[in-house]
Design an enzyme around this catalytic site. Sequence first.
Site, PDB file in Angstrom:
ATOM      1  CB  CYS A 284      -0.917  -0.041   1.228  1.00 19.88           C
ATOM      2  SG  CYS A 284      -1.692   1.509   1.664  1.00 19.88           S
TER       3      CYS A 284
ATOM      4  CB  CYS B 146       0.637   1.352   4.168  1.00 17.66           C
ATOM      5  SG  CYS B 146      -1.113   0.909   4.072  1.00 17.66           S
TER       6      CYS B 146
END
Length: 235
Positions: free
Chosen positions: A160, A163
């Site tokens: 991600c 992230c």
Amino acid sequence: MKTSRIVAILCLVLFASIILNAQDTPPSFDAFEAKLAQAGSRAQILDARSEEEYIQNHLKGAISFSVASEADFQKQASRLTKINPVFIYSIANGRSGQLAKKLREAGFADVTELPGGLSKWIGSGRPVVSTVGSGWSLTDYQAQLNSEKLVLVDFGSRYCGSCKKLAPTVDELEKEQASTIKVIRVEAYENKELVKQLGITSLPTLVLYKGNKEVWKKAGVTPKSEIQASIAESL
């Protein structure tokens, strides 16, 4: 006469805008599933993530459609049927949105994105084909929360992009406030059952606990100052 024509033209423009905006609005999960079921064997389900991500978890019937170049895109798109409906997803709607745009520009008339992406799909408890285990149980997770310190849980994924942007901030906080907080990192796609039970539908998501009780929760790339403020308030 001229005024009435102008009003008529403005009404037509407004009507067209409403229609276009309605078409751009992502469907609900129920609407997505209904459309997918209606398409039947004509459905072309594309996983816009990497091959590695696809192998770990994917929608039933999906094919890996990871493209690194224009040549890759052209090669894979040539295997699809333009008149058949296309369904696309990624972690959220980043890569899937880019792919959907390219497909529409290439002449694919019916392209639908999974609203919120696979993270929201899994967090909502919907099924995927998986080659990884369900991960921690809720009991396992709750055992990790036992601490005299505040516990900051980072739900994310190594795949991600958002992230990865948040990770350095969490790392800094872990070092700077080692005496007051304990940090737990949860790889969401390796802990699908836990994510479902906790209702984590967006990555990254931070959750702060005090005495095993949730005191703060925030999805997205949260500024360091906001996290620090929440920690200070909870001490």
